[in-house]
Motif scaffolding. Structure first.
Motif, PDB file in Angstrom:
ATOM      1  N   ASP A   1       0.838  -1.188   0.000  1.00  0.00           N
ATOM      2  CA  ASP A   1       0.000   0.000   0.000  1.00  0.00           C
ATOM      3  C   ASP A   1       0.880   1.248   0.000  1.00  0.00           C
ATOM      4  OD1 ASP A   1      -2.316  -1.520   0.121  1.00  0.00           O
ATOM      5  OD2 ASP A   1      -2.346  -1.518   2.316  1.00  0.00           O
ATOM      6  N   ILE A   2       0.446   2.275  -0.726  1.00  0.00           N
ATOM      7  CA  ILE A   2       1.207   3.518  -0.765  1.00  0.00           C
ATOM      8  C   ILE A   2       0.276   4.707  -0.531  1.00  0.00           C
ATOM      9  CG2 ILE A   2       2.929   2.567  -2.348  1.00  0.00           C
ATOM     10  CD1 ILE A   2       1.623   4.055  -4.616  1.00  0.00           C
ATOM     11  N   SER A   3       0.881   5.802  -0.139  1.00  0.00           N
ATOM     12  CA  SER A   3       0.147   7.044   0.094  1.00  0.00           C
ATOM     13  C   SER A   3       0.591   8.069  -0.940  1.00  0.00           C
ATOM     14  CB  SER A   3       0.424   7.572   1.507  1.00  0.00           C
ATOM     15  OG  SER A   3      -0.181   8.826   1.708  1.00  0.00           O
ATOM     16  N   ILE A   4      -0.391   8.700  -1.604  1.00  0.00           N
ATOM     17  CA  ILE A   4      -0.080   9.694  -2.641  1.00  0.00           C
ATOM     18  C   ILE A   4      -0.648  11.038  -2.192  1.00  0.00           C
ATOM     19  CG2 ILE A   4      -0.312  10.301  -5.069  1.00  0.00           C
ATOM     20  CD1 ILE A   4      -0.670   7.379  -5.700  1.00  0.00           C
ATOM     21  N   PRO A   5       0.192  11.924  -1.648  1.00  0.00           N
ATOM     22  CA  PRO A   5      -0.290  13.214  -1.143  1.00  0.00           C
ATOM     23  C   PRO A   5      -1.029  14.045  -2.180  1.00  0.00           C
ATOM     24  CG  PRO A   5       1.966  12.790  -0.429  1.00  0.00           C
ATOM     25  CD  PRO A   5       1.628  11.751  -1.433  1.00  0.00           C
ATOM     26  N   LEU A   6      -0.642  13.900  -3.459  1.00  0.00           N
ATOM     27  CA  LEU A   6      -1.267  14.697  -4.516  1.00  0.00           C
ATOM     28  C   LEU A   6      -2.770  14.416  -4.628  1.00  0.00           C
ATOM     29  CD1 LEU A   6       1.413  14.326  -7.344  1.00  0.00           C
ATOM     30  CD2 LEU A   6       1.011  16.339  -5.920  1.00  0.00           C
ATOM     31  N   LEU A   7      -3.193  13.211  -4.220  1.00  0.00           N
ATOM     32  CA  LEU A   7      -4.591  12.818  -4.379  1.00  0.00           C
ATOM     33  C   LEU A   7      -5.387  12.964  -3.086  1.00  0.00           C
ATOM     34  CD1 LEU A   7      -4.064   9.645  -6.568  1.00  0.00           C
ATOM     35  CD2 LEU A   7      -4.647  11.956  -7.325  1.00  0.00           C
ATOM     36  N   GLY A   8      -4.740  13.455  -2.051  1.00  0.00           N
ATOM     37  CA  GLY A   8      -5.443  13.678  -0.796  1.00  0.00           C
ATOM     38  C   GLY A   8      -5.420  12.474   0.115  1.00  0.00           C
ATOM     39  N   PRO A   9      -5.688  12.667   1.408  1.00  0.00           N
ATOM     40  CA  PRO A   9      -5.665  11.564   2.371  1.00  0.00           C
ATOM     41  C   PRO A   9      -6.818  10.593   2.144  1.00  0.00           C
ATOM     42  CG  PRO A   9      -6.524  13.571   3.372  1.00  0.00           C
ATOM     43  CD  PRO A   9      -6.033  13.968   2.019  1.00  0.00           C
ATOM     44  N   GLY A  10      -6.594   9.353   2.510  1.00  0.00           N
ATOM     45  CA  GLY A  10      -7.627   8.327   2.403  1.00  0.00           C
ATOM     46  C   GLY A  10      -7.729   7.667   1.048  1.00  0.00           C
ATOM     47  N   THR A  11      -6.906   8.082   0.082  1.00  0.00           N
ATOM     48  CA  THR A  11      -6.944   7.452  -1.233  1.00  0.00           C
ATOM     49  C   THR A  11      -6.343   6.050  -1.157  1.00  0.00           C
ATOM     50  OG1 THR A  11      -6.712   9.592  -2.337  1.00  0.00           O
ATOM     51  CG2 THR A  11      -6.189   7.634  -3.632  1.00  0.00           C
ATOM     52  N   VAL A  12      -7.051   5.060  -1.646  1.00  0.00           N
ATOM     53  CA  VAL A  12      -6.561   3.687  -1.650  1.00  0.00           C
ATOM     54  C   VAL A  12      -5.668   3.479  -2.867  1.00  0.00           C
ATOM     55  CG1 VAL A  12      -7.196   1.253  -1.766  1.00  0.00           C
ATOM     56  CG2 VAL A  12      -8.595   2.853  -0.433  1.00  0.00           C
ATOM     57  N   ALA A  13      -4.398   3.117  -2.616  1.00  0.00           N
ATOM     58  CA  ALA A  13      -3.459   2.902  -3.710  1.00  0.00           C
ATOM     59  C   ALA A  13      -2.454   1.831  -3.303  1.00  0.00           C
ATOM     60  CB  ALA A  13      -2.737   4.197  -4.064  1.00  0.00           C
ATOM     61  N   ASN A  14      -1.990   1.048  -4.271  1.00  0.00           N
ATOM     62  CA  ASN A  14      -0.967   0.051  -4.003  1.00  0.00           C
ATOM     63  C   ASN A  14      -0.173  -0.235  -5.265  1.00  0.00           C
ATOM     64  OD1 ASN A  14      -2.394  -2.179  -5.473  1.00  0.00           O
ATOM     65  ND2 ASN A  14      -3.889  -1.910  -3.806  1.00  0.00           N
ATOM     66  N   VAL A  15       0.970  -0.871  -5.094  1.00  0.00           N
ATOM     67  CA  VAL A  15       1.825  -1.222  -6.223  1.00  0.00           C
ATOM     68  C   VAL A  15       2.381  -2.622  -5.986  1.00  0.00           C
ATOM     69  CG1 VAL A  15       3.889  -0.177  -5.191  1.00  0.00           C
ATOM     70  CG2 VAL A  15       3.757  -0.472  -7.674  1.00  0.00           C
ATOM     71  N   ASP A  16       2.453  -3.427  -7.032  1.00  0.00           N
ATOM     72  CA  ASP A  16       3.031  -4.766  -6.923  1.00  0.00           C
ATOM     73  C   ASP A  16       4.267  -4.862  -7.815  1.00  0.00           C
ATOM     74  OD1 ASP A  16       2.018  -4.869  -9.480  1.00  0.00           O
ATOM     75  OD2 ASP A  16       0.665  -6.539  -9.134  1.00  0.00           O
ATOM     76  N   LEU A  17       5.000  -5.973  -7.668  1.00  0.00           N
ATOM     77  CA  LEU A  17       6.232  -6.153  -8.440  1.00  0.00           C
ATOM     78  C   LEU A  17       6.523  -7.640  -8.607  1.00  0.00           C
ATOM     79  CD1 LEU A  17       8.838  -5.051  -9.772  1.00  0.00           C
ATOM     80  CD2 LEU A  17       9.885  -5.095  -7.482  1.00  0.00           C
ATOM     81  N   LYS A  18       6.716  -8.049  -9.861  1.00  0.00           N
ATOM     82  CA  LYS A  18       7.160  -9.400 -10.203  1.00  0.00           C
ATOM     83  C   LYS A  18       8.282  -9.272 -11.219  1.00  0.00           C
ATOM     84  CE  LYS A  18       2.466 -11.306  -9.685  1.00  0.00           C
ATOM     85  NZ  LYS A  18       1.813 -10.010  -9.374  1.00  0.00           N
ATOM     86  N   THR A  19       9.245 -10.202 -11.190  1.00  0.00           N
ATOM     87  CA  THR A  19      10.363 -10.122 -12.140  1.00  0.00           C
ATOM     88  C   THR A  19      10.703 -11.504 -12.704  1.00  0.00           C
ATOM     89  OG1 THR A  19      12.041 -10.392 -10.391  1.00  0.00           O
ATOM     90  CG2 THR A  19      11.388  -8.136 -10.971  1.00  0.00           C
ATOM     91  N   HIS A  20      11.144 -11.482 -13.951  1.00  0.00           N
ATOM     92  CA  HIS A  20      11.794 -12.625 -14.591  1.00  0.00           C
ATOM     93  C   HIS A  20      13.233 -12.200 -14.851  1.00  0.00           C
ATOM     94  CE1 HIS A  20       7.918 -14.651 -15.607  1.00  0.00           C
ATOM     95  NE2 HIS A  20       7.485 -13.396 -15.670  1.00  0.00           N
ATOM     96  N   ASP A  21      14.194 -13.017 -14.438  1.00  0.00           N
ATOM     97  CA  ASP A  21      15.568 -12.641 -14.749  1.00  0.00           C
ATOM     98  C   ASP A  21      16.406 -13.850 -15.147  1.00  0.00           C
ATOM     99  OD1 ASP A  21      15.450 -12.511 -11.456  1.00  0.00           O
ATOM    100  OD2 ASP A  21      17.281 -13.463 -12.194  1.00  0.00           O
ATOM    101  N   VAL A  22      17.368 -13.581 -16.006  1.00  0.00           N
ATOM    102  CA  VAL A  22      18.344 -14.589 -16.463  1.00  0.00           C
ATOM    103  C   VAL A  22      19.715 -14.102 -16.029  1.00  0.00           C
ATOM    104  CG1 VAL A  22      19.353 -15.755 -18.437  1.00  0.00           C
ATOM    105  CG2 VAL A  22      16.905 -15.247 -18.416  1.00  0.00           C
ATOM    106  N   ARG A  23      20.477 -14.998 -15.386  1.00  0.00           N
ATOM    107  CA  ARG A  23      21.773 -14.615 -14.835  1.00  0.00           C
ATOM    108  C   ARG A  23      22.853 -15.592 -15.301  1.00  0.00           C
ATOM    109  NH1 ARG A  23      20.540 -12.822  -8.601  1.00  0.00           N
ATOM    110  NH2 ARG A  23      18.411 -12.065  -8.935  1.00  0.00           N
ATOM    111  N   ALA A  24      24.046 -15.073 -15.478  1.00  0.00           N
ATOM    112  CA  ALA A  24      25.238 -15.891 -15.694  1.00  0.00           C
ATOM    113  C   ALA A  24      26.203 -15.575 -14.566  1.00  0.00           C
ATOM    114  CB  ALA A  24      25.864 -15.584 -17.053  1.00  0.00           C
ATOM    115  N   GLY A  25      26.958 -16.571 -14.118  1.00  0.00           N
ATOM    116  CA  GLY A  25      27.820 -16.333 -12.989  1.00  0.00           C
ATOM    117  C   GLY A  25      29.071 -17.191 -13.002  1.00  0.00           C
ATOM    118  N   LEU A  26      29.988 -16.819 -12.126  1.00  0.00           N
ATOM    119  CA  LEU A  26      31.249 -17.541 -11.956  1.00  0.00           C
ATOM    120  C   LEU A  26      31.513 -17.683 -10.466  1.00  0.00           C
ATOM    121  CD1 LEU A  26      33.756 -18.751 -13.405  1.00  0.00           C
ATOM    122  CD2 LEU A  26      34.848 -16.509 -13.095  1.00  0.00           C
ATOM    123  N   SER A  27      31.780 -18.901 -10.003  1.00  0.00           N
ATOM    124  CA  SER A  27      32.000 -19.175  -8.581  1.00  0.00           C
ATOM    125  C   SER A  27      33.364 -19.829  -8.377  1.00  0.00           C
ATOM    126  CB  SER A  27      30.920 -20.103  -8.031  1.00  0.00           C
ATOM    127  OG  SER A  27      29.626 -19.583  -8.250  1.00  0.00           O
TER     128      SER A  27
END
Length: 217
Positions: A188-214
């Motif tokens: 959930d996030i708060s956006i002052p520009l839209l005034g108090p009490g505004t319901v807002a949220n943001v989600d995040l998903k990722t796909h990634d491909v990695r190469a590595g050396l150990s």
């Protein structure tokens, strides 16, 4: 001079031992991330409709990892690994109702995971799963005097699953390629520009491909 039979030669010739994956290792990795992110704001659209703004950050990552493996007698390999990455991953969306752009940035990410694989001598295909975290920031970019206004700056917690393959090209150095899917949840996030009490949220998903050396200690 006595001739040695093929059987004698076979009995005395050394047999190469199979590679042992057991032990501690550490290394570096780099890759590319394609993200899916959506900003939801209730009632902020035309006529009081809900707003959904796709942000979809993408870009390159680089980081470090450390882990430990234990190879069992049946060639199954179990292990645990942690990683931390710096991310140059960002995205832009259009907030039509406010006449502004939204910029999202994935600053860093990390995970703690279990791994399981099956050793084909020096080749190890594996699967992995665990918990992850990411620092996710978002700003409103306006053409007015306000400039860039931060509206979200939090650490998201979630889960990750993936699969990969490693190759031990020497007894110490191991190369890898890995794919991971991560779901960092919704905040959930708060956006002052839209005034108090505004319901807002943001989600995040990722796909990634990695190469590595150990390096195996």
């Amino acid at each position: 001079m006595a001739c040695r039979s093929a059987a004698d030669i076979s009995e005395t010739s050394p047999v190469a031992a199979a590679y042992d994956w057991s032990g501690l290792y550490a290394g570096v990795h780099f890759g590319y991330v394609a993200g899916k992110s959506n900003l939801f704001i209730a009632g902020a659209g035309v006529g009081g409709t809900d707003v959904n703004v796709p942000l979809d950050p993408s870009g390159f990552i680089g980081g470090v990892h450390i882990g430990v493996n234990q190879e069992l007698a049946n060639r199954f390999v179990l292990g645990a690994e942690a990683d931390l990455a710096y991310n140059n991953v960002d995205g832009l969306g259009t907030f039509t109702g406010a006449g502004a752009l939204l910029k999202s940035e994935l600053k860093w990410s990390g995970s703690a995971r279990l791994r399981a694989g099956y050793a084909f001598d020096r080749i190890l295909p594996y699967i992995t799963a665990g918990v992850d975290a990411a620092k996710y920031e978002m700003s409103v970019i306006t053409t007015g005097p306000g400039g860039s206004i931060p509206i979200h700056d939090e650490t998201h917690l979630g889960w990750t699953v993936g699969a990969g393959v490693e190759h031990a090209f020497t007894d110490r150095w191991i190369a890898r390629v890995e794919y991971r899917y991560s779901d960092f949840g919704k905040k959930d996030i708060s956006i002052p520009l839209l005034g108090p009490g505004t319901v807002a949220n943001v989600d995040l998903k990722t796909h990634d491909v990695r190469a590595g050396l150990s390096y195996k200690f």
